[in-house]
Scaffold this motif. Structure first.
Motif, PDB file in Angstrom:
ATOM      1  N   THR A 139      -7.229  49.805 133.972  1.00  7.36           N
ATOM      2  CA  THR A 139      -7.259  50.126 132.544  1.00  7.36           C
ATOM      3  C   THR A 139      -6.061  49.475 131.869  1.00  7.36           C
ATOM      4  O   THR A 139      -4.950  49.533 132.392  1.00  7.36           O
ATOM      5  CB  THR A 139      -7.197  51.652 132.321  1.00  7.36           C
ATOM      6  N   VAL A 140      -6.316  48.860 130.709  1.00  5.67           N
ATOM      7  CA  VAL A 140      -5.235  48.284 129.916  1.00  5.67           C
ATOM      8  C   VAL A 140      -5.281  48.915 128.531  1.00  5.67           C
ATOM      9  O   VAL A 140      -6.319  48.865 127.849  1.00  5.67           O
ATOM     10  CB  VAL A 140      -5.351  46.749 129.803  1.00  5.67           C
ATOM     11  N   HIS A 141      -4.177  49.524 128.121  1.00 11.03           N
ATOM     12  CA  HIS A 141      -4.056  50.136 126.798  1.00 11.03           C
ATOM     13  C   HIS A 141      -3.338  49.174 125.861  1.00 11.03           C
ATOM     14  O   HIS A 141      -2.208  48.750 126.149  1.00 11.03           O
ATOM     15  CB  HIS A 141      -3.235  51.431 126.875  1.00 11.03           C
ATOM     16  N   LEU A 142      -3.964  48.837 124.750  1.00 12.07           N
ATOM     17  CA  LEU A 142      -3.302  48.059 123.703  1.00 12.07           C
ATOM     18  C   LEU A 142      -2.760  49.043 122.677  1.00 12.07           C
ATOM     19  O   LEU A 142      -3.524  49.734 122.000  1.00 12.07           O
ATOM     20  CB  LEU A 142      -4.281  47.091 123.038  1.00 12.07           C
ATOM     21  N   LEU A 143      -1.457  49.102 122.568  1.00  9.84           N
ATOM     22  CA  LEU A 143      -0.785  50.049 121.682  1.00  9.84           C
ATOM     23  C   LEU A 143      -0.203  49.317 120.479  1.00  9.84           C
ATOM     24  O   LEU A 143       0.606  48.393 120.647  1.00  9.84           O
ATOM     25  CB  LEU A 143       0.326  50.775 122.460  1.00  9.84           C
ATOM     26  N   ARG A 144      -0.615  49.715 119.289  1.00  9.50           N
ATOM     27  CA  ARG A 144       0.008  49.156 118.092  1.00  9.50           C
ATOM     28  C   ARG A 144       1.341  49.872 117.854  1.00  9.50           C
ATOM     29  O   ARG A 144       1.455  51.091 118.089  1.00  9.50           O
ATOM     30  CB  ARG A 144      -0.893  49.340 116.872  1.00  9.50           C
ATOM     31  N   HIS A 145       2.330  49.142 117.381  1.00  9.23           N
ATOM     32  CA  HIS A 145       3.652  49.715 117.129  1.00  9.23           C
ATOM     33  C   HIS A 145       3.595  50.835 116.077  1.00  9.23           C
ATOM     34  O   HIS A 145       2.628  50.961 115.330  1.00  9.23           O
ATOM     35  CB  HIS A 145       4.615  48.627 116.674  1.00  9.23           C
ATOM     36  N   GLY A 146       4.666  51.609 115.993  1.00  3.86           N
ATOM     37  CA  GLY A 146       4.762  52.682 115.007  1.00  3.86           C
ATOM     38  C   GLY A 146       5.203  52.186 113.634  1.00  3.86           C
ATOM     39  O   GLY A 146       5.425  50.990 113.424  1.00  3.86           O
ATOM     40  N   GLU A 147       5.346  53.130 112.711  1.00  3.27           N
ATOM     41  CA  GLU A 147       5.720  52.793 111.330  1.00  3.27           C
ATOM     42  C   GLU A 147       7.067  52.063 111.297  1.00  3.27           C
ATOM     43  O   GLU A 147       8.008  52.429 111.997  1.00  3.27           O
ATOM     44  CB  GLU A 147       5.808  54.050 110.483  1.00  3.27           C
ATOM     45  N   VAL A 148       7.142  51.067 110.423  1.00  8.80           N
ATOM     46  CA  VAL A 148       8.345  50.243 110.270  1.00  8.80           C
ATOM     47  C   VAL A 148       9.082  50.636 108.994  1.00  8.80           C
ATOM     48  O   VAL A 148       8.457  50.960 107.973  1.00  8.80           O
ATOM     49  CB  VAL A 148       7.948  48.751 110.223  1.00  8.80           C
ATOM     50  N   PHE A 149      10.404  50.600 109.041  1.00 10.89           N
ATOM     51  CA  PHE A 149      11.209  50.813 107.835  1.00 10.89           C
ATOM     52  C   PHE A 149      11.127  49.537 107.005  1.00 10.89           C
ATOM     53  O   PHE A 149      11.693  48.501 107.373  1.00 10.89           O
ATOM     54  CB  PHE A 149      12.656  51.132 108.207  1.00 10.89           C
TER      55      PHE A 149
ATOM     56  N   ARG B 236       9.884  58.069 111.186  1.00  9.83           N
ATOM     57  CA  ARG B 236       8.519  58.471 111.549  1.00  9.83           C
ATOM     58  C   ARG B 236       7.988  57.567 112.678  1.00  9.83           C
ATOM     59  O   ARG B 236       7.301  58.039 113.582  1.00  9.83           O
ATOM     60  CB  ARG B 236       7.590  58.379 110.341  1.00  9.83           C
ATOM     61  N   GLY B 237       8.320  56.275 112.603  1.00 10.15           N
ATOM     62  CA  GLY B 237       7.888  55.365 113.655  1.00 10.15           C
ATOM     63  C   GLY B 237       8.474  55.724 115.008  1.00 10.15           C
ATOM     64  O   GLY B 237       7.797  55.627 116.042  1.00 10.15           O
ATOM     65  N   VAL B 238       9.731  56.146 115.013  1.00 17.30           N
ATOM     66  CA  VAL B 238      10.358  56.603 116.261  1.00 17.30           C
ATOM     67  C   VAL B 238       9.632  57.832 116.792  1.00 17.30           C
ATOM     68  O   VAL B 238       9.361  57.941 117.995  1.00 17.30           O
ATOM     69  CB  VAL B 238      11.854  56.904 116.041  1.00 17.30           C
ATOM     70  N   ALA B 239       9.296  58.756 115.896  1.00 12.29           N
ATOM     71  CA  ALA B 239       8.553  59.955 116.306  1.00 12.29           C
ATOM     72  C   ALA B 239       7.193  59.573 116.886  1.00 12.29           C
ATOM     73  O   ALA B 239       6.719  60.184 117.857  1.00 12.29           O
ATOM     74  CB  ALA B 239       8.394  60.903 115.122  1.00 12.29           C
ATOM     75  N   MET B 240       6.553  58.565 116.291  1.00 13.63           N
ATOM     76  CA  MET B 240       5.277  58.090 116.827  1.00 13.63           C
ATOM     77  C   MET B 240       5.450  57.543 118.240  1.00 13.63           C
ATOM     78  O   MET B 240       4.636  57.813 119.135  1.00 13.63           O
ATOM     79  CB  MET B 240       4.708  57.002 115.917  1.00 13.63           C
ATOM     80  N   ALA B 241       6.500  56.765 118.444  1.00 11.75           N
ATOM     81  CA  ALA B 241       6.757  56.193 119.765  1.00 11.75           C
ATOM     82  C   ALA B 241       6.985  57.294 120.805  1.00 11.75           C
ATOM     83  O   ALA B 241       6.493  57.203 121.937  1.00 11.75           O
ATOM     84  CB  ALA B 241       7.965  55.263 119.699  1.00 11.75           C
TER      85      ALA B 241
END
Length: 220
Positions: free
Chosen positions: A5-15, A33-38
């Motif tokens: 299985t390969v998961h493609l993960l989009r990055h979190g919110e950017v400042f 918020r992006g850090v919290a997403m990560a």
């Protein structure tokens, strides 16, 4: 045949307070918020591991936002964070602009709209798919070598390369309306393999609770 299985993960919110199309520009960091997403994604992958999944390989685009999204998962899973240039954001002639209809209607940009099916304003869709498939296949093999049958890999990339790869795997046309992409911030596009054959593609949003109010620059 071995399964992977390969998961493609989009990055979190950017400042990105100026709302520019940041593309491949350096030093665009995750917002709070992006850090919290990560962190939420790291918890998701840790839960999969606790349930018996073999999380064997992790790689990210070289861009700052992808590296910062991947780091909590590397820590949670005890994995090295590898960098794969093939996972980078699509090249775009409008990089650095605060994109708006009035800006794009300026004559100096008209040449970039000569073939929207390619698209002529940036890296061709087929080239994005080709490099992403190479990265995916390499990650699948690396995961199997490290974790054996059933191993899983995580690749942190960007919306457009992930979405056109998703379309390609489903044998759909690559030209699309950017507003219709099913690839939100910190989302997962999960690809199942039997041998080298794709047996399924599914989409999920482990960080969905953090999406309301998040900023997402189109094409980023």
């Amino acid at each position: 045949m071995s399964q992977a299985t390969v998961h493609l993960l989009r990055h979190g919110e950017v400042f990105n307070p100026d709302g520019v199309l940041y593309g491949r520009l350096p030093e665009f960091h995750l917002s709070d918020r992006g850090v919290a997403m990560a962190v939420r994604l790291a918890e998701h992958f840790r839960a999969l591991a606790d349930d018996g999944a073999t999380m064997a390989y992790l790689a990210a685009s070289p861009l700052t936002r992808a590296q910062e999204t991947a780091q909590p998962s590397a820590t949670a899973l005890g994995l090295d964070l590898n960098t794969d240039e093939r996972l980078i954001e699509a090249q775009n002639h409008f990089e650095g602009l605060k994109v708006s209809a009035s800006e794009l209607l300026k004559p100096k940009y008209w040449r970039y709209f000569r073939n929207p099916f390619l698209p002529s304003w940036g890296e061709p869709y087929r080239e994005q798919v080709a490099r992403m498939r190479l990265a995916i296949d390499a990650a699948r093999l690396e995961a199997l070598e490290r974790g054996g049958d059933g191993a899983q890999a995580i690749l942190v990339s960007h919306q457009l390369p992930i979405w056109v790869t998703h379309l390609s795997l489903q044998k759909r046309q690559l030209f699309h309306d950017p507003r219709a992409r099913e690839c939100t911030l910190a989302s997962l596009t999960t690809i199942n393999f039997e041998g080298s054959e794709v047996t399924g593609v599914r989409y999920s949003e482990p960080a969905a609770a953090l999406l309301p109010g998040a900023a997402s620059t189109p094409g980023a």
